[in-house]
Design an enzyme around this catalytic site. Structure first.
Site, PDB file in Angstrom:
ATOM      1  CG  ASP A   1      -0.312   0.142   2.537  1.00 20.06           C
ATOM      2  OD1 ASP A   1       0.935   0.195   2.595  1.00 20.06           O
ATOM      3  OD2 ASP A   1      -1.034   0.223   3.548  1.00 20.06           O
ATOM      4  CG  HIS A   2      -0.597   4.765   1.683  1.00 17.59           C
ATOM      5  ND1 HIS A   2      -1.682   3.900   1.737  1.00 17.59           N
ATOM      6  CD2 HIS A   2      -0.537   5.365   2.900  1.00 17.59           C
ATOM      7  CE1 HIS A   2      -2.243   4.003   2.929  1.00 17.59           C
ATOM      8  NE2 HIS A   2      -1.566   4.872   3.661  1.00 17.59           N
TER       9      HIS A   2
ATOM     10  CB  CYS B   1       0.865  -2.571   4.629  1.00 14.28           C
ATOM     11  SG  CYS B   1       0.507  -3.651   6.014  1.00 14.28           S
ATOM     12  N   GLY B   2       2.316  -0.707   6.344  1.00 14.56           N
ATOM     13  CA  GLY B   2       2.948  -0.025   7.472  1.00 14.56           C
ATOM     14  C   GLY B   2       3.354  -0.978   8.581  1.00 14.56           C
ATOM     15  CB  THR B   3       1.481  -2.762  11.123  1.00 13.04           C
ATOM     16  OG1 THR B   3       0.310  -3.194  10.407  1.00 13.04           O
ATOM     17  CG2 THR B   3       1.228  -1.401  11.741  1.00 13.04           C
ATOM     18  N   GLY B   4       2.338  -4.430   8.462  1.00 13.71           N
ATOM     19  CA  GLY B   4       2.294  -5.791   7.933  1.00 13.71           C
ATOM     20  C   GLY B   4       0.996  -6.498   8.273  1.00 13.71           C
TER      21      GLY B   4
ATOM     22  N   GLY C   1      -2.317  -5.588   8.129  1.00 11.85           N
ATOM     23  CA  GLY C   1      -3.407  -5.541   7.152  1.00 11.85           C
ATOM     24  C   GLY C   1      -3.156  -6.505   6.003  1.00 11.85           C
TER      25      GLY C   1
ATOM     26  CG  HIS D   1       9.943 -24.234  12.074  1.00 12.75           C
ATOM     27  ND1 HIS D   1      10.062 -23.998  13.421  1.00 12.75           N
ATOM     28  CD2 HIS D   1      11.094 -24.886  11.716  1.00 12.75           C
ATOM     29  CE1 HIS D   1      11.219 -24.477  13.872  1.00 12.75           C
ATOM     30  NE2 HIS D   1      11.874 -25.006  12.836  1.00 12.75           N
TER      31      HIS D   1
ATOM     32  NE  ARG E   1       3.385   4.358   7.851  1.00 13.58           N
ATOM     33  CZ  ARG E   1       2.088   4.601   7.662  1.00 13.58           C
ATOM     34  NH1 ARG E   1       1.195   4.034   8.447  1.00 13.58           N
ATOM     35  NH2 ARG E   1       1.697   5.404   6.700  1.00 13.58           N
TER      36      ARG E   1
ATOM     37  NE  ARG F   1       9.803 -30.527  15.133  1.00 13.16           N
ATOM     38  CZ  ARG F   1      11.042 -30.230  14.717  1.00 13.16           C
ATOM     39  NH1 ARG F   1      11.664 -31.033  13.882  1.00 13.16           N
ATOM     40  NH2 ARG F   1      11.656 -29.139  15.138  1.00 13.16           N
ATOM     41  CG  HIS F   2       8.432 -28.107  10.877  1.00  9.02           C
ATOM     42  ND1 HIS F   2       8.053 -27.511  12.047  1.00  9.02           N
ATOM     43  CD2 HIS F   2       9.755 -28.407  11.004  1.00  9.02           C
ATOM     44  CE1 HIS F   2       9.104 -27.435  12.856  1.00  9.02           C
ATOM     45  NE2 HIS F   2      10.145 -27.971  12.241  1.00  9.02           N
TER      46      HIS F   2
ATOM     47  NE  ARG G   1       4.607 -29.712  15.083  1.00  8.24           N
ATOM     48  CZ  ARG G   1       5.761 -29.702  15.707  1.00  8.24           C
ATOM     49  NH1 ARG G   1       6.675 -28.795  15.402  1.00  8.24           N
ATOM     50  NH2 ARG G   1       6.032 -30.590  16.636  1.00  8.24           N
TER      51      ARG G   1
HETATM   52  C1  RB5 Z   1      -1.759   2.717   6.522  1.00  4.98           C
HETATM   53  O1  RB5 Z   1      -1.782   3.910   7.224  1.00  4.98           O
HETATM   54  C2  RB5 Z   1      -1.643   1.534   7.463  1.00  4.98           C
HETATM   55  O2  RB5 Z   1      -2.794   1.407   8.230  1.00  4.98           O
HETATM   56  C3  RB5 Z   1      -1.359   0.254   6.682  1.00  4.98           C
HETATM   57  O3  RB5 Z   1      -0.197   0.413   5.947  1.00  4.98           O
HETATM   58  C4  RB5 Z   1      -1.158  -0.999   7.493  1.00  4.98           C
HETATM   59  O4  RB5 Z   1      -0.238  -0.792   8.520  1.00  4.98           O
HETATM   60  C5  RB5 Z   1      -2.376  -1.660   7.936  1.00  4.98           C
HETATM   61  O5  RB5 Z   1      -2.356  -2.744   8.520  1.00  4.98           O
END
Ligand code: RB5
Length: 143
Positions: A8-9, A64-67, A69, A97, A108, A131-132, A135
């Site tokens: 994403d952005h 994405c920002g946090t991964g 989403g 694994h 981010r 084993r993996h 699972r």
């Molecule tokens: C965008 O601002 C942010 O929410 C997106 O990149 C992501 O982190 C969502 O999970």
């Protein structure tokens, strides 16, 4: 090796840097986004996950920002095992694994050099099976 990539952005800059850095090693299929303009991550995660899910030899990278989403969206798809990786050791274990077929990174929260090392590790590590395998098969609700 052809690898699907999307962001994403918030992940756009890192996506472009990953493509540049690994241009001699991988052929990238870029599912967007193609600018830093604000977008919705599922619009990019779904098409990439759909592409990867069609062939067991296919792999992808989502950023994405946090991964979170991206990983939540990708893991809705059958045959997708997306792993959130913030350091090279986690990337290796996601392959060894969990037989991850999509690498998800939190743009981010990781320096660019760490992201490069994560990509390198992920794509140079094999699934251990054994084993993996049992699972991983139990992840699927239909089995
Ligand atoms: C965008 O601002 C942010 O929410 C997106 O990149 C992501 O982190 C969502 O999970």
């Amino acid at each position: 090796m052809k690898i699907a990539i999307a962001s994403d952005h918030a992940g756009f800059d890192l996506k472009e840097l990953v493509k540049q850095h690994f241009a001699d090693i991988f052929e990238f299929e870029d599912f967007g986004t193609h600018s830093p303009e604000s977008v919705d991550y599922p619009d990019f995660a779904h098409p990439l996950a759909d592409w990867v899910s069609k062939d067991p030899q296919r792999f992808g990278i989502l950023i994405c920002g946090t991964g979170n989403g991206m990983i939540m969206t990708a893991n809705k798809h059958e045959n997708i095992r997306a792993g959130l990786c913030w350091c090279p050791d986690i990337a290796a274990l996601a392959r060894q694994h969990n037989n991850a077929n999509i690498l998800v990174m939190p743009a981010r929260f990781i320096p660019v050099e760490v992201a490069f090392s994560i990509v390198e590790k992920f794509f140079n590590t094999e699934f251990e099976g054994g084993r993996h395998q049992r699972r991983v098969e139990k992840i699927n609700l239909n089995k």
